[in-house]
Design a protein around this motif. Structure first.
Motif, PDB file in Angstrom:
ATOM      1  N   LYS A 145       0.779  -1.345  -0.036  1.00 45.64           N
ATOM      2  CA  LYS A 145      -0.033   0.094   0.001  1.00 45.64           C
ATOM      3  C   LYS A 145       0.927   1.187  -0.013  1.00 45.64           C
ATOM      4  N   LEU A 146       2.248   1.035   0.458  1.00 49.94           N
ATOM      5  CA  LEU A 146       2.846   2.401   0.606  1.00 49.94           C
ATOM      6  C   LEU A 146       3.665   2.684  -0.512  1.00 49.94           C
ATOM      7  N   THR A 147       3.864   3.848  -0.976  1.00 47.52           N
ATOM      8  CA  THR A 147       4.516   4.404  -2.216  1.00 47.52           C
ATOM      9  C   THR A 147       5.217   5.931  -1.516  1.00 47.52           C
ATOM     10  N   VAL A 148       6.689   5.774  -1.588  1.00 41.63           N
ATOM     11  CA  VAL A 148       7.559   6.875  -1.208  1.00 41.63           C
ATOM     12  C   VAL A 148       7.876   7.583  -2.330  1.00 41.63           C
ATOM     13  N   VAL A 149       7.551   9.062  -2.539  1.00 44.27           N
ATOM     14  CA  VAL A 149       8.027   9.859  -3.462  1.00 44.27           C
ATOM     15  C   VAL A 149       9.089  10.943  -3.302  1.00 44.27           C
ATOM     16  N   CYS A 150      10.007  11.050  -3.799  1.00 40.73           N
ATOM     17  CA  CYS A 150      10.845  12.217  -3.583  1.00 40.73           C
ATOM     18  C   CYS A 150      10.614  13.514  -4.280  1.00 40.73           C
ATOM     19  N   ALA A 151       9.936  14.503  -3.820  1.00 36.90           N
ATOM     20  CA  ALA A 151       9.455  15.632  -4.634  1.00 36.90           C
ATOM     21  C   ALA A 151       9.032  16.728  -3.398  1.00 36.90           C
ATOM     22  N   ASP A 152       9.225  17.787  -4.032  1.00 40.17           N
ATOM     23  CA  ASP A 152       8.468  18.878  -2.996  1.00 40.17           C
ATOM     24  C   ASP A 152       7.067  18.670  -3.113  1.00 40.17           C
ATOM     25  N   LEU A 153       6.360  18.789  -2.085  1.00 37.37           N
ATOM     26  CA  LEU A 153       4.771  18.306  -1.826  1.00 37.37           C
ATOM     27  C   LEU A 153       4.171  19.586  -2.822  1.00 37.37           C
ATOM     28  N   PHE A 154       4.230  20.515  -2.868  1.00 40.96           N
ATOM     29  CA  PHE A 154       3.408  21.693  -3.688  1.00 40.96           C
ATOM     30  C   PHE A 154       3.730  21.279  -5.068  1.00 40.96           C
ATOM     31  N   ASP A 155       4.927  20.950  -5.569  1.00 37.87           N
ATOM     32  CA  ASP A 155       5.182  20.801  -7.001  1.00 37.87           C
ATOM     33  C   ASP A 155       4.321  19.280  -7.374  1.00 37.87           C
ATOM     34  N   TYR A 156       4.446  18.425  -6.474  1.00 36.27           N
ATOM     35  CA  TYR A 156       3.689  17.328  -6.492  1.00 36.27           C
ATOM     36  C   TYR A 156       2.233  17.220  -6.725  1.00 36.27           C
ATOM     37  N   LEU A 157       1.748  18.043  -5.949  1.00 42.12           N
ATOM     38  CA  LEU A 157       0.281  18.572  -6.017  1.00 42.12           C
ATOM     39  C   LEU A 157      -0.212  19.121  -7.146  1.00 42.12           C
ATOM     40  N   ARG A 158       0.582  20.055  -7.742  1.00 39.72           N
ATOM     41  CA  ARG A 158       0.276  20.831  -8.872  1.00 39.72           C
ATOM     42  C   ARG A 158       0.351  19.833  -9.972  1.00 39.72           C
ATOM     43  N   ALA A 159       1.201  18.907 -10.237  1.00 38.25           N
ATOM     44  CA  ALA A 159       1.509  17.902 -11.151  1.00 38.25           C
ATOM     45  C   ALA A 159       0.393  16.655 -11.260  1.00 38.25           C
ATOM     46  N   LEU A 160      -0.318  16.739 -10.099  1.00 41.51           N
ATOM     47  CA  LEU A 160      -1.403  15.571 -10.458  1.00 41.51           C
ATOM     48  C   LEU A 160      -2.442  15.957 -11.272  1.00 41.51           C
ATOM     49  N   PRO A 161      -2.882  14.874 -11.907  1.00 42.10           N
ATOM     50  CA  PRO A 161      -3.935  15.071 -12.795  1.00 42.10           C
ATOM     51  C   PRO A 161      -5.319  15.373 -11.793  1.00 42.10           C
ATOM     52  N   ALA A 162      -5.943  16.166 -12.628  1.00 44.34           N
ATOM     53  CA  ALA A 162      -7.213  16.685 -11.748  1.00 44.34           C
ATOM     54  C   ALA A 162      -8.228  15.413 -11.181  1.00 44.34           C
TER      55      ALA A 162
END
Length: 165
Positions: A145-162
């Motif tokens: 169930k667990l995924t760890v992503v190395c990124a800035d949280l705000f950049d990650y959120l902006r890049a998510l598909p709607a």
């Protein structure tokens, strides 16, 4: 972590002591009978946290995450108790966590049967390298169930598909 309505704070995480870049996971051992507070004066007054204490009939080893000699966090019982209060209402669905730290929140949530996915976004690759490989390593269902992503949280959120927001 709560097991059958009783808080159990010992041995939740199993992260080896190591260093990566400016970050380190350190171990701190306390002797038999050491008393750990579950709230401070500040958390009792400001957060309404109940006072409590816990001690163990065996030596205990705890983790600290540091960056250049500054302690970011630990997994002492007081911090686990605070996390448990904050995570109590999260029982199902997909969960996004901003910041990995020592991975306590990710571990607790991934082990909950109703939680289907836990994504942790951590900015520092060194923290990911130190902590992520050791989370829920003994629990293949939770680990899946667990995924760890190395990124800035705000950049990650902006890049998510709607549709994924």
């Amino acid at each position: 972590m709560i097991v059958k309505r009783k808080a159990v704070y010992d041995n939740i995480l199993a992260i080896p002591a190591a260093t990566s870049g400016a970050f380190a996971v350190e171990h701190v051992t306390h002797p038999v009978g050491h008393v750990f507070e579950l709230a401070t004066f500040r958390t009792r007054i400001m957060g309404g946290h109940a006072n409590g204490k816990v001690s163990y009939d065996h030596p205990t080893t705890w983790h600290r995450l540091t960056e250049e000699d500054r302690v970011w966090m630990s997994d002492y019982p007081i911090e686990q108790a605070q996390h448990d209060r904050d995570l109590a209402g999260i029982r199902h669905g997909r969960v996004l966590i901003g910041g990995l730290g020592l991975g306590y929140a990710a571990t607790v949530l991934a082990r909950r049967g109703g939680v289907s996915e836990v994504v942790v976004v951590e900015k520092a690759q060194a923290v990911v390298d130190l902590v992520a490989p050791h989370l829920v390593a003994d629990d293949p269902v939770a680990r899946a169930k667990l995924t760890v992503v190395c990124a800035d949280l705000f950049d990650y959120l902006r890049a998510l598909p709607a549709r994924r927001r």
